[in-house]
Design a protein around this motif. Structure first.
Motif, PDB file in Angstrom:
ATOM      1  N   MET A   1      84.272   2.659  73.087  1.00 11.37           N
ATOM      2  CA  MET A   1      83.117   2.772  72.194  1.00 11.37           C
ATOM      3  C   MET A   1      82.353   4.064  72.453  1.00 11.37           C
ATOM      4  O   MET A   1      81.953   4.760  71.523  1.00 11.37           O
ATOM      5  CB  MET A   1      82.186   1.570  72.394  1.00 11.37           C
ATOM      6  N   SER A   2      82.170   4.404  73.753  1.00 14.84           N
ATOM      7  CA  SER A   2      81.418   5.621  74.066  1.00 14.84           C
ATOM      8  C   SER A   2      82.129   6.848  73.538  1.00 14.84           C
ATOM      9  O   SER A   2      81.493   7.739  72.976  1.00 14.84           O
ATOM     10  CB  SER A   2      81.241   5.799  75.568  1.00 14.84           C
ATOM     11  N   SER A   3      83.456   6.896  73.706  1.00 18.89           N
ATOM     12  CA  SER A   3      84.115   8.130  73.271  1.00 18.89           C
ATOM     13  C   SER A   3      84.102   8.217  71.743  1.00 18.89           C
ATOM     14  O   SER A   3      83.964   9.308  71.197  1.00 18.89           O
ATOM     15  CB  SER A   3      85.523   8.242  73.852  1.00 18.89           C
ATOM     16  N   ARG A   4      84.200   7.063  71.053  1.00 16.32           N
ATOM     17  CA  ARG A   4      83.999   7.043  69.601  1.00 16.32           C
ATOM     18  C   ARG A   4      82.641   7.628  69.223  1.00 16.32           C
ATOM     19  O   ARG A   4      82.528   8.492  68.348  1.00 16.32           O
ATOM     20  CB  ARG A   4      84.017   5.598  69.100  1.00 16.32           C
ATOM     21  N   ALA A   5      81.595   7.122  69.923  1.00 18.01           N
ATOM     22  CA  ALA A   5      80.233   7.529  69.581  1.00 18.01           C
ATOM     23  C   ALA A   5      80.058   9.032  69.790  1.00 18.01           C
ATOM     24  O   ALA A   5      79.499   9.731  68.935  1.00 18.01           O
ATOM     25  CB  ALA A   5      79.229   6.754  70.425  1.00 18.01           C
ATOM     26  N   PHE A   6      80.604   9.547  70.913  1.00 22.11           N
ATOM     27  CA  PHE A   6      80.460  10.977  71.168  1.00 22.11           C
ATOM     28  C   PHE A   6      81.208  11.790  70.123  1.00 22.11           C
ATOM     29  O   PHE A   6      80.729  12.826  69.667  1.00 22.11           O
ATOM     30  CB  PHE A   6      80.947  11.306  72.582  1.00 22.11           C
TER      31      PHE A   6
END
Lengths: 245, 236
Positions: free
Chosen positions: B221-226
């Motif tokens: 999820m974090s890498s998606r958001a970034f």
């Protein structure tokens, strides 16, 4: 810190260096092997092998190493059939478990390094080799592999430093390597800063030696026209800058 | 499988199940990682400018800091802070005339450890971003008569942030992975709760597996958001 404590700390740490080095020395070749297998599977024409390899890289790169170690060491012991199988001889040993988990993790990261190296090989070089009549295997061995290796070495040396640092996690499953011994010494002697500085110096020294060796290897693989006039001049600022990653 | 309880019973919401403790642990993990990350980025920016600045002593100190923190295992930094902060704080307090006992809790130690390590990595990211900004930008704000501080803040920093974003995303993932190590100093974050649940129920594989899935989802999820933020900022 008085002389007696210093000697005690130094002897304890000197013993632990070998455990750390043994962990790293076992993890790196195994990790390289897993990475090579993964790269081979990714390039293979079988869709199934490609999927498995990609899933492996994704899972091991996006879960913390500590979770992987604990799943292997504490998690698998839950099942009775694992405890009665011959694999239990390996899986009940914390040292072996740490090496397996760390090399699986290092393999996933190294596979990405290898992919980067292979992607940097110019297509023209491969085509030239093929048109000269070299077989696919010979093309790989004589053309693709040397170029890819040279391109991948800087990233791989970072990976080696990361692996060396990750060996510290073995102390969470009772393998007394450098960091685990440092923890015990810190709580016994209360000389926290002194112990930290000594251990940090050891890690930094090992890093420096590894980086220096890999940099020399990289230079010796470079063709003469790419080498700098003075080897040392290019080596010194590079070393001070890139300890990790 | 040994133990009578099925997977549904283990993860049921309420007094018998483990969902509530797991969620609490997850909250501690995310809180520790995010507070430490934000502090680390601020400190990392300061370290980066110390390295780029004219004061050679500051630059040397900053270089030593990043070399040390990036070359040493994060676990060792955690042990240093865990055994060292109490003593250091009491030593400082004694200088001010306070002789009592001071104790720092595990959460503070965890936040500090995440902050110090992410500061070292993010300072390298910021330095790289600074180096990637064309020289003309610096000359342009000087030619406009902006004072250096204003120019840095209004012209250079916004561009630096955009260039640093991919690197900062990596630092965030590192920070989140580092919080798992805090279970060794008995901070009740996700790994600690999962370990306790595994020992209590006798099903460690289920719980460590659950932890692996939770971290996998968090990091994905974090890498998606970034990635999404990067895509938005490309044309800003």
């Amino acid at each position: 810190m008085d002389l007696e404590t210093t000697l005690h700390v130094a002897t304890e740490l000197a013993g632990a260096i070998w455990v750390t080095l043994a962990l790293a020395a076992a993890t790196l070749p195994l990790g390289f092997m897993f990475a090579a297998l993964t790269t081979w599977a990714r390039k293979s024409p079988y869709r199934f092998a490609q999927t498995v390899a990609s899933a492996y890289v994704l899972v091991f790169r996006s879960t913390p190493l500590l979770v992987q170690i604990f799943v292997l060491y504490y998690g698998l012991s839950q099942f009775a059939w694992v405890r009665s199988s011959p694999a239990w001889i390996v899986l009940r040993d914390p040292f072996a478990c740490a090496i397996i988990a760390m090399s699986l993790c290092a393999g996933a990261y190294t596979a990405e390094v290898m992919r980067g190296g292979l992607a940097a090989v110019p297509q023209g070089a491969i085509e030239a080799a093929r048109s000269l009549g070299l077989s696919r295997f010979k093309t790989f061995l004589l053309v693709t592999a040397p170029i890819a290796m040279r391109r991948a070495l800087p990233a791989y040396s970072n990976e080696i430093v990361v692996t060396l640092k990750s060996t510290s996690l073995a102390c969470t499953i009772t393998v007394m390597e450098l960091t685990g011994v440092a923890k015990d010494l810190m709580s016994q002697t209360f000389a926290v800063i002194e112990v930290f500085c000594m251990v940090a110096a050891i890690y930094l020294a090992i890093n420096m030696i590894l980086i220096f060796a890999l940099r020399s290897l990289e230079l010796s693989l470079s063709p003469a026209y790419l080498r700098p006039a003075s080897r040392m001049r290019r080596m010194i600022p590079w070393m001070s800058r890139s300890i990790a990653r | 499988m040994n133990g009578g309880a099925s997977i549904v019973d283990l993860f049921i919401w309420g007094s018998g199940g483990w969902s509530r403790p797991l969620l609490t642990g997850l909250c501690v993990t995310v809180a520790c990682a995010s507070i430490g990350y934000v502090l680390g980025i601020v400190l990392g920016l300061a370290v980066a400018f110390a390295k780029l600045g004219r004061n050679s002593w500051l630059a040397a100190a900053a270089t030593v800091y990043t070399t040390l923190l990036r070359g040493v295992p994060p676990l060792l930094v955690i042990f240093l802070l865990f055994f060292g902060t109490n003593g250091a704080l009491m030593w400082i307090a004694r200088g001010f005339g306070y002789a009592g006992y001071i104790e720092v809790d595990a959460f503070t130690v965890g936040v500090l450890a995440v902050a110090f390590v992410s500061a070292a990595y993010s300072s390298e990211v910021f330095r790289g971003a600074h180096a990637a900004i064309p020289k003309g930008q610096f000359e342009a704000f000087a030619a406009l008569g902006l004072p250096p501080v204003v120019g840095l803040w209004t012209v250079i920093m916004p561009q630096m942030l955009r260039l640093a974003l991919p690197g900062l995303g990596n630092v965030w993932i590192l920070a989140m992975k580092e919080t798992t190590l805090l279970s060794v100093i008995s901070l009740a974050e996700l790994m600690r709760v999962v370990g306790l649940a595994g020992r209590t129920t006798g099903q460690p594989f289920v719980f460590y597996g659950a932890a692996a899935i939770i971290y996998l989802v968090l990091i994905a999820m974090s890498s998606r958001a970034f990635k999404a933020v990067e895509a938005r900022m490309r044309w800003a």
